[in-house]
Motif scaffolding. Structure first.
Motif, PDB file in Angstrom:
ATOM      1  N   ALA A 222       6.777  -3.606  50.357  1.00  9.46           N
ATOM      2  CA  ALA A 222       7.965  -4.266  50.812  1.00  9.46           C
ATOM      3  C   ALA A 222       8.626  -5.164  49.786  1.00  9.46           C
ATOM      4  O   ALA A 222       9.832  -5.338  49.641  1.00  9.46           O
ATOM      5  CB  ALA A 222       7.739  -5.405  51.874  1.00  9.46           C
ATOM      6  N   TYR A 223       7.873  -5.452  48.666  1.00  5.77           N
ATOM      7  CA  TYR A 223       8.169  -6.202  47.313  1.00  5.77           C
ATOM      8  C   TYR A 223       8.509  -5.088  46.327  1.00  5.77           C
ATOM      9  O   TYR A 223       8.810  -5.626  45.212  1.00  5.77           O
ATOM     10  CB  TYR A 223       6.986  -7.020  46.829  1.00  5.77           C
ATOM     11  N   ASP A 224       8.829  -3.812  46.598  1.00 10.77           N
ATOM     12  CA  ASP A 224       9.447  -2.997  45.524  1.00 10.77           C
ATOM     13  C   ASP A 224      10.846  -3.204  45.148  1.00 10.77           C
ATOM     14  O   ASP A 224      11.647  -2.350  45.767  1.00 10.77           O
ATOM     15  CB  ASP A 224       9.179  -1.469  46.048  1.00 10.77           C
ATOM     16  N   HIS A 225      11.321  -4.274  44.676  1.00 13.65           N
ATOM     17  CA  HIS A 225      12.352  -4.842  44.355  1.00 13.65           C
ATOM     18  C   HIS A 225      12.639  -5.093  42.752  1.00 13.65           C
ATOM     19  O   HIS A 225      11.466  -5.723  42.329  1.00 13.65           O
ATOM     20  CB  HIS A 225      12.834  -5.683  45.256  1.00 13.65           C
ATOM     21  N   ARG A 226      13.611  -4.888  42.032  1.00 16.43           N
ATOM     22  CA  ARG A 226      13.808  -5.424  40.981  1.00 16.43           C
ATOM     23  C   ARG A 226      13.372  -6.814  40.470  1.00 16.43           C
ATOM     24  O   ARG A 226      12.669  -7.183  39.587  1.00 16.43           O
ATOM     25  CB  ARG A 226      15.109  -5.074  40.221  1.00 16.43           C
TER      26      ARG A 226
ATOM     27  N   VAL B  47       1.406  -4.793  40.588  1.00 19.50           N
ATOM     28  CA  VAL B  47       0.771  -3.474  41.184  1.00 19.50           C
ATOM     29  C   VAL B  47       1.538  -3.506  42.557  1.00 19.50           C
ATOM     30  O   VAL B  47       1.154  -3.915  43.487  1.00 19.50           O
ATOM     31  CB  VAL B  47      -0.546  -3.772  41.121  1.00 19.50           C
ATOM     32  N   ILE B  48       2.645  -2.736  42.520  1.00 15.52           N
ATOM     33  CA  ILE B  48       3.552  -2.489  43.753  1.00 15.52           C
ATOM     34  C   ILE B  48       3.464  -1.271  44.026  1.00 15.52           C
ATOM     35  O   ILE B  48       4.176  -0.311  43.151  1.00 15.52           O
ATOM     36  CB  ILE B  48       4.857  -3.524  43.768  1.00 15.52           C
ATOM     37  N   PRO B  49       3.237  -0.703  45.312  1.00 14.60           N
ATOM     38  CA  PRO B  49       3.434   0.903  45.364  1.00 14.60           C
ATOM     39  C   PRO B  49       4.869   0.918  45.711  1.00 14.60           C
ATOM     40  O   PRO B  49       5.588   0.466  46.387  1.00 14.60           O
ATOM     41  CB  PRO B  49       2.611   0.924  46.584  1.00 14.60           C
ATOM     42  N   PRO B  50       5.512   2.139  44.833  1.00  9.64           N
ATOM     43  CA  PRO B  50       6.994   2.347  45.080  1.00  9.64           C
ATOM     44  C   PRO B  50       7.063   2.968  46.364  1.00  9.64           C
ATOM     45  O   PRO B  50       5.903   3.615  47.037  1.00  9.64           O
ATOM     46  CB  PRO B  50       7.282   3.382  43.677  1.00  9.64           C
ATOM     47  N   ARG B  51       8.224   2.953  47.063  1.00  5.97           N
ATOM     48  CA  ARG B  51       8.625   3.807  48.062  1.00  5.97           C
ATOM     49  C   ARG B  51       8.187   5.202  47.954  1.00  5.97           C
ATOM     50  O   ARG B  51       8.444   5.847  46.788  1.00  5.97           O
ATOM     51  CB  ARG B  51       9.946   3.689  48.594  1.00  5.97           C
ATOM     52  N   GLN B  52       8.107   5.900  49.101  1.00  2.36           N
ATOM     53  CA  GLN B  52       8.127   7.512  49.043  1.00  2.36           C
ATOM     54  C   GLN B  52       9.258   8.297  48.344  1.00  2.36           C
ATOM     55  O   GLN B  52       9.065   9.153  47.614  1.00  2.36           O
ATOM     56  CB  GLN B  52       7.656   7.933  50.554  1.00  2.36           C
ATOM     57  N   ASP B  53      10.341   7.467  48.606  1.00  2.00           N
ATOM     58  CA  ASP B  53      11.511   8.332  48.232  1.00  2.00           C
ATOM     59  C   ASP B  53      11.907   7.586  46.695  1.00  2.00           C
ATOM     60  O   ASP B  53      13.175   7.866  46.342  1.00  2.00           O
ATOM     61  CB  ASP B  53      12.780   8.383  49.209  1.00  2.00           C
TER      62      ASP B  53
ATOM     63  N   ASP C 203       8.379   2.063  36.951  1.00  2.00           N
ATOM     64  CA  ASP C 203       8.560   3.409  36.499  1.00  2.00           C
ATOM     65  C   ASP C 203       7.083   4.108  36.160  1.00  2.00           C
ATOM     66  O   ASP C 203       6.936   5.199  36.273  1.00  2.00           O
ATOM     67  CB  ASP C 203       9.619   3.698  35.342  1.00  2.00           C
ATOM     68  N   GLU C 204       6.465   3.045  35.470  1.00  2.00           N
ATOM     69  CA  GLU C 204       5.076   3.666  34.927  1.00  2.00           C
ATOM     70  C   GLU C 204       4.249   3.829  36.253  1.00  2.00           C
ATOM     71  O   GLU C 204       3.587   4.817  36.230  1.00  2.00           O
ATOM     72  CB  GLU C 204       4.582   2.440  34.080  1.00  2.00           C
ATOM     73  N   ASN C 205       4.240   2.835  37.222  1.00  2.00           N
ATOM     74  CA  ASN C 205       3.429   3.180  38.463  1.00  2.00           C
ATOM     75  C   ASN C 205       3.916   4.523  39.041  1.00  2.00           C
ATOM     76  O   ASN C 205       3.056   5.222  39.568  1.00  2.00           O
ATOM     77  CB  ASN C 205       3.707   2.072  39.337  1.00  2.00           C
ATOM     78  N   LEU C 206       5.282   4.882  39.197  1.00  2.00           N
ATOM     79  CA  LEU C 206       5.729   5.839  39.908  1.00  2.00           C
ATOM     80  C   LEU C 206       5.349   7.171  39.007  1.00  2.00           C
ATOM     81  O   LEU C 206       4.896   8.083  39.527  1.00  2.00           O
ATOM     82  CB  LEU C 206       7.248   5.628  39.785  1.00  2.00           C
ATOM     83  N   ARG C 207       5.404   7.210  37.784  1.00  2.00           N
ATOM     84  CA  ARG C 207       4.913   8.375  36.951  1.00  2.00           C
ATOM     85  C   ARG C 207       3.472   8.459  37.024  1.00  2.00           C
ATOM     86  O   ARG C 207       3.213   9.766  37.180  1.00  2.00           O
ATOM     87  CB  ARG C 207       5.227   8.015  35.379  1.00  2.00           C
ATOM     88  N   HIS C 208       2.871   7.444  37.244  1.00  2.00           N
ATOM     89  CA  HIS C 208       1.367   7.664  37.425  1.00  2.00           C
ATOM     90  C   HIS C 208       0.815   8.226  38.902  1.00  2.00           C
ATOM     91  O   HIS C 208       0.419   9.129  39.030  1.00  2.00           O
ATOM     92  CB  HIS C 208       0.443   6.562  37.281  1.00  2.00           C
ATOM     93  N   ILE C 209       1.552   7.883  39.889  1.00  2.00           N
ATOM     94  CA  ILE C 209       1.611   8.273  41.203  1.00  2.00           C
ATOM     95  C   ILE C 209       2.045   9.874  41.073  1.00  2.00           C
ATOM     96  O   ILE C 209       1.122  10.901  41.907  1.00  2.00           O
ATOM     97  CB  ILE C 209       2.257   7.731  42.034  1.00  2.00           C
TER      98      ILE C 209
END
Length: 130
Positions: free
Chosen positions: A13-17, A31-37, A54-60
């Motif tokens: 829910a805290y995946d905001h800029r 350490v916030i999981p990005p949304r599925q989309d 973006d680093e989190n998203l790339r790792h996922i």
């Protein structure tokens, strides 16, 4: 909080800029999981450092969400959440004390009691040769 903050782990829910900006302003790792989309905010050909999201998203995308949770320490958040649920379920979610210092002592006693209960009910494990 007087001490330096090393890491902030929240749910999606805290995946905001603005959340990432506030966490970065405190000098902490977000350490916030990005949304599925989720999509990349700042591509590699942009000037400046890569965005933590973006680093989190790339790792996922490269290793999977489960591995990201282990590698980033995000799994510790769910352990803490489960512990708080257990505390509230067994000992209640309300405090009796009115003053903050007394509330802190009350919570300390509840945590000590919960830890004692967990240790008493914890089974002994032994390695068995097959």
């Amino acid at each position: 909080i007087d001490e330096p903050i090393e890491q902030v782990s929240t749910d999606g829910a805290y995946d905001h800029r603005h959340c990432y900006d506030e966490i970065a302003a405190q000098g902490a790792k977000a350490v916030i999981p990005p949304r599925q989309d989720a999509v990349i905010w700042q591509h590699g050909n942009c000037k400046g450092n890569p965005h933590p999201r973006d680093e989190n998203l790339r790792h996922i995308r490269k290793h999977g969400r489960k591995r990201w949770k282990q590698d980033s320490g995000y799994h510790r958040r769910s352990i803490a959440e489960t512990t708080m649920f257990r505390l509230k379920t067994i000992l209640g979610g309300n405090l009796s004390a009115r003053k903050f210092d007394n509330q802190a002592v009350e919570l300390f006693i509840k945590c000590a009691a919960l830890n004692r209960m967990i240790q008493i009910a914890k089974p002994n494990s032994y390695k068995v040769e097959a």
